[in-house]
Design an enzyme around this catalytic site. Structure first.
Site, mmCIF file in Angstrom:
data_model
loop_
_atom_site.group_PDB
_atom_site.id
_atom_site.type_symbol
_atom_site.label_atom_id
_atom_site.label_comp_id
_atom_site.label_asym_id
_atom_site.label_seq_id
_atom_site.Cartn_x
_atom_site.Cartn_y
_atom_site.Cartn_z
ATOM 1 N N LYS A 1 0.963 -0.725 0.261
ATOM 2 C CA LYS A 1 0.452 0.109 0.052
ATOM 3 C C LYS A 1 1.041 1.232 -0.233
ATOM 4 O O LYS A 1 0.275 1.722 -0.912
ATOM 5 C CB LYS A 1 -0.968 0.121 1.535
ATOM 6 C CG LYS A 1 -1.830 1.117 1.314
ATOM 7 C CD LYS A 1 -2.966 0.991 2.518
ATOM 8 C CE LYS A 1 -4.286 -0.291 2.651
ATOM 9 N NZ LYS A 1 -4.378 -0.797 4.129
ATOM 10 N N ASP B 1 12.484 -38.564 -1.295
ATOM 11 C CA ASP B 1 13.533 -39.388 0.060
ATOM 12 C C ASP B 1 14.680 -38.784 0.268
ATOM 13 O O ASP B 1 15.145 -38.540 1.506
ATOM 14 C CB ASP B 1 13.984 -40.988 -0.662
ATOM 15 C CG ASP B 1 12.869 -41.867 -0.165
ATOM 16 O OD1 ASP B 1 12.764 -41.175 -0.440
ATOM 17 O OD2 ASP B 1 13.790 -42.998 -1.322
ATOM 18 N N HIS C 1 -6.979 -29.871 9.833
ATOM 19 C CA HIS C 1 -6.519 -31.624 9.320
ATOM 20 C C HIS C 1 -6.848 -31.763 7.983
ATOM 21 O O HIS C 1 -6.459 -32.154 6.968
ATOM 22 C CB HIS C 1 -6.784 -32.530 9.899
ATOM 23 C CG HIS C 1 -6.810 -33.913 9.970
ATOM 24 N ND1 HIS C 1 -7.149 -34.538 9.185
ATOM 25 C CD2 HIS C 1 -5.432 -34.608 10.069
ATOM 26 C CE1 HIS C 1 -6.293 -36.054 8.909
ATOM 27 N NE2 HIS C 1 -5.361 -35.607 9.736
ATOM 28 N N CYS D 1 13.865 -35.657 -10.371
ATOM 29 C CA CYS D 1 11.980 -36.842 -10.865
ATOM 30 C C CYS D 1 11.396 -37.188 -9.164
ATOM 31 O O CYS D 1 10.477 -37.970 -9.236
ATOM 32 C CB CYS D 1 12.292 -38.195 -11.150
ATOM 33 S SG CYS D 1 13.631 -39.775 -9.821
ATOM 34 N N ARG E 1 -2.582 2.694 9.366
ATOM 35 C CA ARG E 1 -2.748 1.553 8.638
ATOM 36 C C ARG E 1 -1.653 0.633 8.377
ATOM 37 O O ARG E 1 -1.048 1.121 7.900
ATOM 38 C CB ARG E 1 -3.774 1.829 7.196
ATOM 39 C CG ARG E 1 -4.982 2.161 6.820
ATOM 40 C CD ARG E 1 -5.167 2.576 5.538
ATOM 41 N NE ARG E 1 -6.560 3.309 5.375
ATOM 42 C CZ ARG E 1 -7.279 3.433 5.265
ATOM 43 N NH1 ARG E 1 -8.440 2.658 5.336
ATOM 44 N NH2 ARG E 1 -8.497 4.855 5.416
ATOM 45 N N GLY F 1 16.146 -37.894 -6.100
ATOM 46 C CA GLY F 1 14.813 -38.545 -5.782
ATOM 47 C C GLY F 1 15.037 -37.169 -4.798
ATOM 48 O O GLY F 1 15.337 -37.592 -3.160
ATOM 49 N N THR F 2 14.684 -36.351 -4.976
ATOM 50 C CA THR F 2 13.919 -35.414 -4.145
ATOM 51 C C THR F 2 13.272 -35.329 -2.654
ATOM 52 O O THR F 2 13.005 -35.194 -1.548
ATOM 53 C CB THR F 2 13.609 -33.766 -4.541
ATOM 54 O OG1 THR F 2 12.676 -33.726 -5.033
ATOM 55 C CG2 THR F 2 15.114 -33.012 -4.448
#
Lengths: 901, 901
Positions: A23, A789, A452, A852, A92, A786-787
């Site tokens: 703003k 794991d 949840h 991957c 504000r 292998g992001t």
């Protein structure tokens, strides 16, 4: 050097949102453009951060505020606290990222028992002055003194009742003076101190209240939901007051410089004469359409449309604007680049290109993959005439139709019969996970966007409406009531719209996304049936594809998935898992392997497994033509193919306890299940460890892959296979298994009489592999991070256990803003990816690097992967278009890339 | 520049073991000292490594060997291949680290059908020449051509039988000429080519055979067992032959410059007249004691003792020596710093200090913590008169006595009655783990030092003798036989010595270690009953303590452990786990907490838990005086305190199937067990996650700790408490929980009316915590690296599942030389420790850094921790002396520190 914590509106610019908030930055920009902004100043987010970490204002702040205020007084020729002609200000909040309704505002600061008289005299309206004073007291009481707002409302209600009127506007100046006195009394009672008559004290406390509002619970929850960092802090805008409710030559309104749905230029907006901004928003009075302002206040209208043109030309985008006219003088109170729906964003961007306002690259900057993905959800057919019975929170997008089911067992029972369900609960807890997984959608009557149900449903990509509070969900009676009346029983069909939050009784027809039809190649962009939206997506996708340097592959295990991925634009397969080849009816083959008593039985089992796999690989390779196809050797622990240890133990024990004969197979199986049971299978005998400890397993898979290659090649194909070894943590593992793979390759090549030149590489999915990537790259021809794991081991939590478990609490408490499984943790896991990439290339400069994990389809993560120089990302076929799109944007925005999570 | 792959003995020195191997470096050193070494040269380990990676010799090698050989010819005035007076050479391997019996030797290279006649003429013995030629053919055939040695033995046996003689020495020159012909025939048959008559070809092939022997299976297995790196390669020593069996003025022998048991100076050794070195080693003929050489060859004896003095003065240590006398001329064939037992190492080191040969620091360099720990095992009493029935492999040290038990069930049954057992198996497999854990010791009849039994027992610190092959273990008949006769049945008592590999029938009295008695303070070093060994340990421990900069703390959970740790020299507690406080009878308290239905029940359960813990903490703090005491808040998942899910499910199902009434508590418990069940508890709801999700849990523990502090302080104590938060992965977790701990601290301090200034810190045991250590140190006042969990997550394997699982295969295949749980993986996990330490100190320079994983007691790991600048290590009380000792050595050896694993 003294720090500068206060910027007059005349000093900042729109590029200073970090410091001045959105703003404040835009007020400064408008001032700089010479537009009529009421004088004022912005207290920086730095000041707020200082306050948050020290518990008090920076020492320089008071003097700097005083000086800025003096400057405003000078410009306006009015003094703050002047009993004759008081300057009033609004205070504000204004953070970098808009947090609508979350933070605090105090108006009319500067009024007290004296100055209210001056305001009455200057405005010629005692009523106006008292009403303004009453509003200050009310807002100050609530915001600064944290007094329950109900106490003020009660007074208003009592006075209106005494006066026999229905509305605030019917109260007289005298009535309002009474209200003012009563409000002052409330403040005295609640705080033990009178309302401060010193305007500077009012200002000081109001500023501090805005700072404090940053950490108010609702603001924290909002930031958690919207993934906004908690350490940004808010700026505070102090602005001289102007009044749209002073007389009939006063007005207030909001407007857009373009049609917010389509981007067509024009005059769009609403206004009210003799009103305040909150009246427009509150919808109490019917607003008038902006063009009518030309009749009411033609000069102001002309000035406003001129300003709209200026802002359009300056921002080169749809702007939304708040304005107020005080006695015939136009004031600009706010502007910003207007929010818009995903579809509008695409339409507006291409419209602006068509008009020559921006170029195609700028258009691509203005849309994102998140918007594209929202366009890919199915939605309820327009014009179905269905009316929602209620609207809850749009917790997880999509459209779902199914029978009402009140618990997981009921969902499961229907699922077995192929019946779609909506799981309906008051609220969900971890025990409901199975039901959430199997249901088409989830509906709850309680809980917000971080409940949840909401968190888990978004994680699962499951349509969810939560907090539909008008519904009474009675899980015991198995019915949903509204206002006491039963509206649906278990088994009745309902429809929920996770994009809008709407809930319908009965079945509402679901339509597939037009954008998906286009992306899948079922709808050509030049087809007359295709909408503007499709043409816009097509055009910007073309820009992204032409820019991007990151390739996009897909994770696909079957020929069908592979074909779909290619239609979606995948440039190869980055991950074909082989474990699905052992599921279903084929489980028995794995059981045979595990239960084999001798070398001969083992070989027989391996041969059978090879046979079925070969066929699968042929299909996959045929589907992929000559694109690279990365096949991962078996990864999960073998016991995943066996029955659950507890279930099988109970089964055997029950037969025994009941005196029945035990099944010999069950007993043998139970032995194997016990032998293979692991405390932590995620950290157990899986990946390359299987290959190294189960003689012949990886060799068998390699043989099946290469025999498939030979078959496809003989039929004229030209497959490009990459064999990928999972879960390597040290060079010696890869060394040993690569030797075995090469030996099999040589054997098969000799048998088949052809050259089979598959590449051999590895997953980098353990911290150690990333740290030792230099060594590992001496053997591996490619890496695929292998992001999933890597996230599990770097953080030390297992996705299965965690997403339905403490993640909920963690998000609720703001410890995690976003799941590191949804969006890459760039600071932690990302550092290991960066290290792995650098070290890998240090020993093998032409190493191919990909990813991957599921992060391959996440926009923020894709920017990170581009930044660290990967060659490709691989994601599920459905995410391929988003990945292509964001890969293009990543190239475009690479210079301004910053780490975040 | 051409690489140098060949060093004449006259050019190297003893410091070049990496390049020349141990044997070559010492031959060079002796040459440099002017001692009579037969001329020769060493081919470097570089050449071997080049050969291993290229599959052929480095191109420069042939010319360099030729030049070095020409130099030897020049020095000796003999030519290689000269038919009149041939130069003969030996070709022997010689790695950096001694690998006795593992690698290859070829003697008498240079003999052929022609030169054998020249040798006969020069030596005057046709028989000697033919025997030498026969030996060359035999060794060349076996080593170079890989012909089964049996084929040569058969010929010898046949000829002896034909001649009617028993011994080789009874064969005549003519007999041996026949053997030579037969051996040549074998080589022709087996290889298709005749034995090479060209001496240079013999030499070339022999060198290559030595290179190849580095990767022979038995050498690989040996290196796996001894943790020797596989990429070192071997050097090759080519040495002109001298003969101790030429006549009666010839001899050969071995000797030591000091008594190898005590370090006393003197003449120790054995010799044989007219014999070869292998005759001394083989023990076929009775050797004579070295002093007798003075009578036989007085000049040589005088020369030899002079040389021994020279070597002693030069090496300043016990040397062992191999010599040969050829016709009255003494030649030195080998020397090295002599091997010795652990006790001898300590005695020798202090003796040398007493003599003024070396200083105390040098003495400390010459012993190590591994030797100290070997002195700490209990052993069988000397003089018990017990005779071992057999000797197996000394797989894991210690002395154990117990009843024979043939399986885990039998071990468990006896353990319940408090009876000690020895688990006796043909070989063990993962199913035997429970039995191995509960038994006093393990005995197997099969398998080597890398067998499952050996690997697991060492990991468990359990006494183990394996591969006792004369024993027939009949698990079905439940008896042990020897030569067909039953020698022990299940339940009979046996005794095993894991240090020597000896096995005894019946009970042999076990004596505690005298060194432990000293270390525990039960035996003063100046006590007349204390041995030289104790005084030696005391003296060198004093040196270590005075040098070390690394503090040593202990991991201790109880007052008893803490007291023991202090006696052992611990300077604090680095890890007091609180979970043991919830075991045994107290499990029910945790169950109550988990099953609590409302806030009131929960608080009641927490209060009960606080009560019992407070008492435990008081004991701990009293034991530790004013030393730092680091208490870790609850770490394991709560379901560890509940029954196993499978067992309880079976129990409940059985009662149900049998139609019995179910226990209500069991059913409720089963619900909780199911709710809390996790797929991967290691990566689940544990550590700080418990503290953040179970309201009041960490607050309760903090309260118990601080109330205990108040109590101890009031009684005049001065505890120094460090509260440690486990499993942190992000700053926000620690931030939130630290706020809670501080709040409780303030409350308790106010209630108790005293200042309670505990420090608050965290474990660094997840990769992310190490990477983000800079942030985390903004809140944490200390770090303790939890290298057990850090190893599990960095490598992605769980210790529980892995140590009894694929580790065995991994070690067997040489993929892992040592378990990263025993000795820190310095390259992978170690890098994270280094990163964590550096980044932590970058934001908090006075951050205290320690380690409390089991690596804190491992010598190699301690050197690493010193290297990265930790402040302390913490280990089990029993390892504290080893840690103190190695911490001193780490300081001493810090300049030569190199990463390894």
């Amino acid at each position: 050097m003294t720090a500068t914590y206060v910027y007059p509106f005349s000093e900042g610019s729109k590029d200073q949102k970090d410091l001045l908030g959105g703003k404040g930055a835009n007020l400064a920009e408008m001032t700089r453009l010479g537009l009529p902004v009421p004088p004022g100043f912005t207290i920086t987010t730095d000041a707020c951060r200082w306050y948050m970490s020290h518990g008090e204002n920076p020492p320089e702040l008071a003097d700097q505020v005083a000086a800025a205020l003096a400057d405003v007084e000078e410009r306006l020729g009015r003094r703050f606290g002047d009993p004759e002609d008081p300057l009033l200000v609004s205070v504000r909040s204004g953070a970098k990222v808009s947090m609508p309704g979350m933070m605090e505002t105090v108006l009319n600061v500067g009024l007290n028992d004296e100055t209210v008289q001056g305001l009455a005299a200057r405005s010629g309206s005692e009523r106006f002055a008292q009403d303004s004073y009453r509003r200050l007291l009310q807002m100050f009481g609530r915001t600064v003194e944290e007094i329950d707002g109900e106490r003020f409302e009660e007074v208003m209600d009592r006075v209106k009742a005494q006066r026999g009127v229905a509305s605030d506007v019917d109260l007289t100046a005298e009535d309002l003076a009474g209200v003012v006195a009563a409000f002052q009394q409330i403040i005295l009672e609640e705080t033990g101190e009178p309302f401060p008559q010193d305007p500077r004290e009012q200002l000081r406390r109001s500023i501090r209240a805005v700072f404090d509002s940053w950490n108010a619970p609702r603001a924290v929850v909002y930031r958690n939901t919207e993934r906004i960092r908690h350490d940004l802090g808010t700026a505070v805008n102090v602005c001289s007051m102007v009044f749209g409710n002073l007389d009939d030559r006063s007005a207030t309104g909001v407007c857009f410089t373009r049609d917010p749905a389509t981007g067509q230029l024009g005059v769009y907006g609403d206004f009210l004469v003799n009103a305040q901004g909150e009246d427009v928003v509150a919808g109490i009075r019917n607003t008038r359409s902006l063009p009518e302002l030309e009749q009411v206040l033609p000069e102001c209208y002309a000035q406003l449309t001129g300003i709209m043109d200026t802002l359009e030309a300056h921002y080169k985008d749809l702007c939304d604007i708040e304005f107020t006219i005080e006695s015939g003088t136009l004031w600009m109170l706010q502007t910003r680049v207007g929010k818009r729906t995903a579809a509008a964003a695409f339409r507006i961007a291409t419209t602006l290109v068509d008009e020559g306002v921006i170029d195609e690259e700028e258009a691509l900057r203005r849309v994102d993959g998140g918007q594209l993905s929202r366009l890919m959800f199915p939605h309820f057919a327009e014009g179905s005439g269905a009316e929602p019975i209620t609207t809850g929170l749009n917790a997880s997008p999509g459209a779902a139709v199914g029978q009402v089911a009140f618990d997981s067992a009921s969902v499961a029972a229907r699922a077995r019969d192929g019946i779609a369900t909506i799981l309906v609960r008051r609220e969900t807890n971890p025990d409901d996970l199975a039901g959430m997984l199997a249901a088409a959608g989830v509906l709850t009557s309680r809980g917000g966007k971080t409940s949840h149900a909401a968190v888990v449903a978004r994680g699962l990509g499951k349509t969810c409406v939560c907090g539909a509070e008008t519904l009474e969900v009675d899980e015991k009676a198995r019915e949903i009531r509204m206002g006491g009346e039963v509206i649906a029983r278990e088994g009745d069909v309902i429809s929920i719209d996770g994009t809008s939050g709407e809930v319908y009784l009965g079945e509402v027809p679901v339509e597939p996304s037009e954008v998906v039809q286009y992306l899948e190649g079922d709808l050509a962009p030049d087809d007359p049936a295709a909408s503007d939206l499709v043409r816009s997506v097509h055009r910007l996708m073309g820009v992204a594809d032409s820019l991007r340097t990151l390739e996009v592959r897909a994770n696909a295990d079957t020929a069908e998935d592979a074909a779909r991925a290619r239609r979606m634009g995948a440039q190869g397969i980055g991950l074909a898992r082989t474990e699905h080849m052992f599921l279903g009816e084929r489980r028995v083959l794995v059981e045979n392997l595990i239960l084999s008593a001798d070398q001969e039985q083992r070989q027989e089992a391996l041969d059978e497994l090879a046979e079925v796999q070969r066929g699968d690989f042929v299909g996959l390779l045929e589907a992929m033509g000559s694109l690279p196809t990365t096949i991962r050797l078996l990864d999960p622990p073998l016991h995943e193919f066996l029955p659950d240890i507890t279930e099988l133990s109970v089964k055997v024990a029950k037969r025994e306890a009941a005196g029945k004969k035990k099944s010999k197979r069950d007993v043998t199986l139970l032995g194997a299940v016990r032998r293979l049971h692991e405390q932590n299978p995620m950290l157990g005998l899986r990946g390359v460890r299987l290959g190294l400890t189960i003689p012949g397993l990886y060799g068998m898979q390699t043989r099946a892959i290469l025999e498939a290659e030979a078959q496809v090649r003989r039929a004229g194909g030209d497959p490009h296979i990459e064999i990928m070894v999972p879960l390597v943590s040290s060079i010696r593992e890869l060394w040993e298994i690569t030797a075995e793979i090469r030996a099999v390759r040589d054997d098969v090549a000799a048998e088949q009489g052809m050259d089979l030149a598959c590449r051999i590489g590895t997953m980098i999915e353990l911290p150690r592999a990333a740290l030792r990537a230099d060594e590992i790259a001496e053997v591996a021809e490619f890496f695929s991070f292998g992001t999933n794991d890597l996230t599990q081991t770097t953080w030390g939590f297992s996705r299965d256990d965690v997403e339905a478990g403490f993640f909920f609490t963690y998000k609720d408490r703001g410890i995690l803003l976003t799941s590191p499984f949804e969006s890459l943790d760039q600071y932690g896991v990302g550092e290991l990816v960066r290290i792995g990439a650098q070290r890998g290339r240090s020993t093998r400069p032409d190493l191919t690097l990909g990813v991957c994990g599921e992060h391959g389809g996440d926009p923020d993560s894709i920017h990170f992967f581009h930044h660290v120089g990967l060659d490709y990302v691989s994601c599920s076929p459905f995410r391929v278009p988003v990945a292509r799109f964001e890969a293009g944007r990543a190239k475009l925005l690479e210079d301004s890339f910053e780490l975040h999570h």
